[in-house]
Design an enzyme around this catalytic site. Structure first.
Site, PDB file in Angstrom:
ATOM      1  N   GLY A  11      14.532  -5.008  73.171  1.00  0.00           N
ATOM      2  CA  GLY A  11      14.405  -6.390  73.630  1.00  0.00           C
ATOM      3  C   GLY A  11      15.746  -7.079  73.805  1.00  0.00           C
ATOM      4  O   GLY A  11      16.806  -6.474  73.620  1.00  0.00           O
ATOM      5  N   ASP A  32      10.870   1.064  69.837  1.00  0.00           N
ATOM      6  CA  ASP A  32      10.343   0.031  70.738  1.00  0.00           C
ATOM      7  C   ASP A  32       9.169   0.604  71.528  1.00  0.00           C
ATOM      8  O   ASP A  32       9.205   1.778  71.915  1.00  0.00           O
ATOM      9  CB  ASP A  32      11.439  -0.459  71.692  1.00  0.00           C
ATOM     10  CG  ASP A  32      11.178  -1.871  72.172  1.00  0.00           C
ATOM     11  OD1 ASP A  32      10.118  -2.103  72.800  1.00  0.00           O
ATOM     12  OD2 ASP A  32      12.017  -2.759  71.920  1.00  0.00           O
ATOM     13  N   TYR A 146       1.374 -16.709  67.875  1.00  0.00           N
ATOM     14  CA  TYR A 146       2.768 -16.426  67.511  1.00  0.00           C
ATOM     15  C   TYR A 146       3.128 -17.109  66.191  1.00  0.00           C
ATOM     16  O   TYR A 146       3.620 -16.471  65.253  1.00  0.00           O
ATOM     17  CB  TYR A 146       3.671 -16.921  68.634  1.00  0.00           C
ATOM     18  CG  TYR A 146       5.140 -16.576  68.465  1.00  0.00           C
ATOM     19  CD1 TYR A 146       5.562 -15.247  68.449  1.00  0.00           C
ATOM     20  CD2 TYR A 146       6.104 -17.568  68.371  1.00  0.00           C
ATOM     21  CE1 TYR A 146       6.915 -14.928  68.337  1.00  0.00           C
ATOM     22  CE2 TYR A 146       7.448 -17.261  68.263  1.00  0.00           C
ATOM     23  CZ  TYR A 146       7.857 -15.936  68.239  1.00  0.00           C
ATOM     24  OH  TYR A 146       9.191 -15.627  68.131  1.00  0.00           O
ATOM     25  N   LYS A 150       3.854 -15.156  62.671  1.00  0.00           N
ATOM     26  CA  LYS A 150       5.189 -15.223  62.071  1.00  0.00           C
ATOM     27  C   LYS A 150       5.122 -15.848  60.675  1.00  0.00           C
ATOM     28  O   LYS A 150       5.916 -15.497  59.790  1.00  0.00           O
ATOM     29  CB  LYS A 150       6.132 -16.021  62.972  1.00  0.00           C
ATOM     30  CG  LYS A 150       6.514 -15.289  64.264  1.00  0.00           C
ATOM     31  CD  LYS A 150       7.472 -14.126  63.979  1.00  0.00           C
ATOM     32  CE  LYS A 150       8.068 -13.547  65.255  1.00  0.00           C
ATOM     33  NZ  LYS A 150       8.979 -12.417  64.974  1.00  0.00           N
TER      34      LYS A 150
END
Ligand code: UDP
Length: 314
Positions: A11, A32, A146, A150
């Site tokens: 990324g 990845d 998200y 997280k």
């Protein structure tokens, strides 16, 4: 020989981190799935004897064996457009993926350095945001996949430290930009940069009075290295304190690119879009002795140059 494992190393941030670790003389294994990462971010490392790529989704147990000094968990969609498109994948990588990252770190005898986010503060009612602020997150809104993944990740990371004695560090990353962002990832820096390069109007959501603080990727990567060595195991904000409204950002972008149109409000502010965001860096300064060095105008130059190449307008 020291060894680092970078999950999500294909990324934007992860690939810069892998480069930096190789420059520091470490062996680097990148894992990845290339869901949002890109092979081209690592293409220049082909043939490097100290670099290895494992194409694998960390939601499944991670097939890397042997000891390591550090595991960096940078794996997750991170652009609002990406996680809106892939909410279940985002929840899975934050939960199962983070657990697999912790198990890998335990097996390897490594410190787990986990990339958390300013999104854990949600649409913050405290400004600037200190790590002690618990946040204002809508658990069923469009950003929940998200934000909550997280937040769960922070909970399991600190629980592994408590239950298993795993060495862990937590970075809360604020908006970061630089070369290797996907020009079409939907975020405001690539969007505005592409518009400036094309001489088009800037597409602002809402009235453009919302604020963000933008950190150059090299500063962030330096912060991750210091965090690994000096962190205290509890969350530390990494970002830049320079705070800009989106209207101001459009002005800076136009100036640095030397082109760009007017600001045009194209849609209302998206639901739960944070109205203001700026890190309080007291803990980063006192515990890590770290602070960002690159002002926005300076960091935008190589970033815009990168997007020019990507768009074939170099
Ligand atoms: N935004 C915008 N125009 C765009 C893309 C984003 O006005 O073309 C706004 C977005 O609504 C938000 C801010 O820019 O208020 C930053 O968005 P981004 O997606 O970069 O990251 P966020 O900080 O929201 O995670």
């Amino acid at each position: 020989m020291s060894r680092a494992i970078v999950l999500g190393g294909g990324g934007f941030v992860g690939s810069h981190l892998a480069d930096r670790l190789l420059r520091e003389g470490m062996d680097v294994v990148v894992v990845d799935s290339f869901l949002t990462g890109r092979k081209k971010n690592l293409a220049h490392l082909a043939g490097n004897q100290r670099f290895r790529l494992v194409e694998h989704d960390i939601c499944q147990p991670i097939p890397v064996t042997g000891p390591a000094d550090v595991v960096f968990n940078m794996a997750s969609p991170a652009s609002p457009m990406d996680y809106a498109r892939m909410p279940l994948e985002t929840l899975e990588v934050g939960s199962a993926g983070t657990r697999n990252a912790l198990d890998l770190a335990r097996r390897a005898g490594a410190t787990l350095v986990h990339a958390s986010t300013s999104e854990v503060y949600g649409d913050p009612l405290q400004h600037p945001q200190k790590e002690s602020y618990f946040g204002n997150v809508n658990p069923v809104g469009p950003r929940a996949c998200y934000d909550e993944a997280k937040r769960y990740a922070e909970a399991i990371v600190t629980s592994y430290a408590r239950v298993h004695g795993t060495k862990v560090q937590l970075a809360r990353i604020f908006n970061t930009y630089g070369p290797r962002m996907r020009v079409d990832d939907g975020r405001v820096i690539p969007a505005f940069a592409a518009q400036a390069i094309a001489g088009e109007d800037f597409t602002v959501f809402g009235d453009g009075s919302q604020t963000r603080s933008f950190c150059y990727v090299d500063d962030l990567v330096e912060g991750f290295l210091v965090l690994w060595k000096k962190g205290d195991g509890m969350p530390i904000n990494l970002g830049n304190e320079g705070e800009f409204t989106l209207l101001e950002l459009a002005d800076v972008m136009r100036r640095v690119a030397g082109s760009g149109g007017k600001v045009r409000s194209t849609r209302p502010l998206p639901e739960n879009d944070p109205k203001q965001r700026r890190p309080d860096l007291t803990r980063a300064r006192t515990i890590l002795g770290w602070e960002p060095k690159v002002p926005l105008e300076q960091g935008l130059r190589p970033t815009i140059a990168y997007f020019r190449e990507e768009l074939g307008r170099a």
